[in-house]
Design an enzyme around this catalytic site. Sequence first.
Site, PDB file in Angstrom:
ATOM      1  NE  ARG A 177      42.404  39.638  48.602  1.00 55.94           N
ATOM      2  CZ  ARG A 177      42.526  38.754  49.603  1.00 55.94           C
ATOM      3  NH1 ARG A 177      43.479  38.896  50.468  1.00 55.94           N
ATOM      4  NH2 ARG A 177      41.718  37.722  49.710  1.00 55.94           N
ATOM      5  CB  THR A 178      37.003  43.420  46.257  1.00 61.77           C
ATOM      6  OG1 THR A 178      37.935  42.563  45.597  1.00 61.77           O
ATOM      7  CG2 THR A 178      36.423  44.395  45.255  1.00 61.77           C
ATOM      8  CE  LYS A 212      12.471  39.801  54.468  1.00 62.18           C
ATOM      9  NZ  LYS A 212      12.244  41.217  54.750  1.00 62.18           N
ATOM     10  NE  ARG A 264      33.920  40.223  44.624  1.00 57.74           N
ATOM     11  CZ  ARG A 264      35.154  39.828  44.932  1.00 57.74           C
ATOM     12  NH1 ARG A 264      35.336  38.833  45.744  1.00 57.74           N
ATOM     13  NH2 ARG A 264      36.193  40.428  44.413  1.00 57.74           N
ATOM     14  CG  HIS A 304      37.842  41.599  40.120  1.00 62.24           C
ATOM     15  ND1 HIS A 304      37.538  42.835  40.676  1.00 62.24           N
ATOM     16  CD2 HIS A 304      38.249  40.808  41.162  1.00 62.24           C
ATOM     17  CE1 HIS A 304      37.751  42.775  41.986  1.00 62.24           C
ATOM     18  NE2 HIS A 304      38.168  41.564  42.296  1.00 62.24           N
TER      19      HIS A 304
HETATM   20  N1   CP Z   1      41.323  39.981  44.754  1.00 57.73           N
HETATM   21  C1   CP Z   1      40.097  39.853  45.262  1.00 57.73           C
HETATM   22  O1   CP Z   1      39.102  40.116  44.584  1.00 57.73           O
HETATM   23  O2   CP Z   1      40.061  39.412  46.553  1.00 57.73           O
HETATM   24  P1   CP Z   1      38.734  39.233  47.402  1.00 57.73           P
HETATM   25  O3   CP Z   1      37.927  38.131  46.756  1.00 57.73           O
HETATM   26  O4   CP Z   1      39.183  38.911  48.782  1.00 57.73           O
HETATM   27  O5   CP Z   1      37.971  40.532  47.309  1.00 57.73           O
END
Ligand code: CP
Length: 363
Positions: free
Chosen positions: A53-54, A82, A103, A131
């Site tokens: 999703r993110t 590396k 991320r 998040h």
């Molecule tokens: N909600 C969320 O962060 O989903 P993903 O890990 O799929 O990005």
Amino acid sequence: MSVRNLIDLNQLSLEELDDIVDMACRISRHPTHYSSACRDKLMATLFYEPSTRTQMSFQSAMLRLGGKIIGFDNPNATSVAKGESLKDTATVLSGYTDILTIRHPVEGAAMAASLYSSVPVINAGDGGHLHPTQTLTDIVTLRNVVGRTDRLVIGMCGDLANGRTVHSLCKSMSRYGGNSFVFISSEKLAMPDYIKEYVTSCGCEYSEVRTIEEAMPYLDVLYMTRIQRERFPSDEEYLKEKGIYVLDGKKMALGKPDLCVLHPLPRVDEISYEVDDDPRAHYFQQTLYGMYGRMALIIRLTSDHGHQTPEKPAPTPGFVCRNPKCITRLEHYLPPLTTDTPKGKVCAYCDHAADDFAPAESK
Ligand code: CP
């Protein structure tokens, strides 16, 4: 927007946050009106950790704004394999692009990258820490589904110890008047003390219970989360917690008629598929609101901030973060940084308490 990077949603004033939420709601009604809002802008998505999703909502958000995207979702296929540092990757990719989203499995990684990026950095999840764009997603969803973000009884269930989504959500929802929280978890996966202290410091109340059933009749919102297998020291430890909380039709029957059930997804086994057809289940709608929230955030950050030499914050000499999951344990060149909060000094990367730290000269 006053801030250049979005590392923690609480960096924004409530007015700035509501401004982004308002814009997300406008975009959701007329997405095509924004189809060239980021024309000629390029976004890099640096995903060191799996995501559906993110990652894809950021990518589709930028493409729907008329912008372009580059990036990776497998660091092993880049020079990270590396041994390239986060500093070098962020420095180089910020030279190519207008905004970075990152991320990373380690707490404080987005904040660390922002120290070296010449363009705005968005935290797309840093270990078990925060998040913020999931929280933006949640707030846009509440505004649209429930109609308000204040005076709510919010239940959070599952892995509250490791779930960065619930940490971010608690911090943000504590800022809206009259909200209270019911934390539903096992003892082992309880909400961390620093989040509970934050809730209390905002004047909000919370309670802790062990079952969904005892909380259900009182809730306006139920936020389910999965047990985060990847954050357990062993599979044996994970299996002890797996399957304790499962929301099914029988438990839904105990909820209010206007209950709003959310989940950041992915789900594993904590919501039965039969719940998907209940009109109070809003977790798939939530994913769509996430894309609109991210569109609004990208517009604000790219229009207010361009390429700049990154700021060098003053270090705290002698400070060593004691959190073994902090990015400073991995990337040793990072300057020691602390932030003063009403509860005392904390590590500026991961928010871990620095209470036993004293500057070298006063020791
Ligand atoms: N909600 C969320 O962060 O989903 P993903 O890990 O799929 O990005």
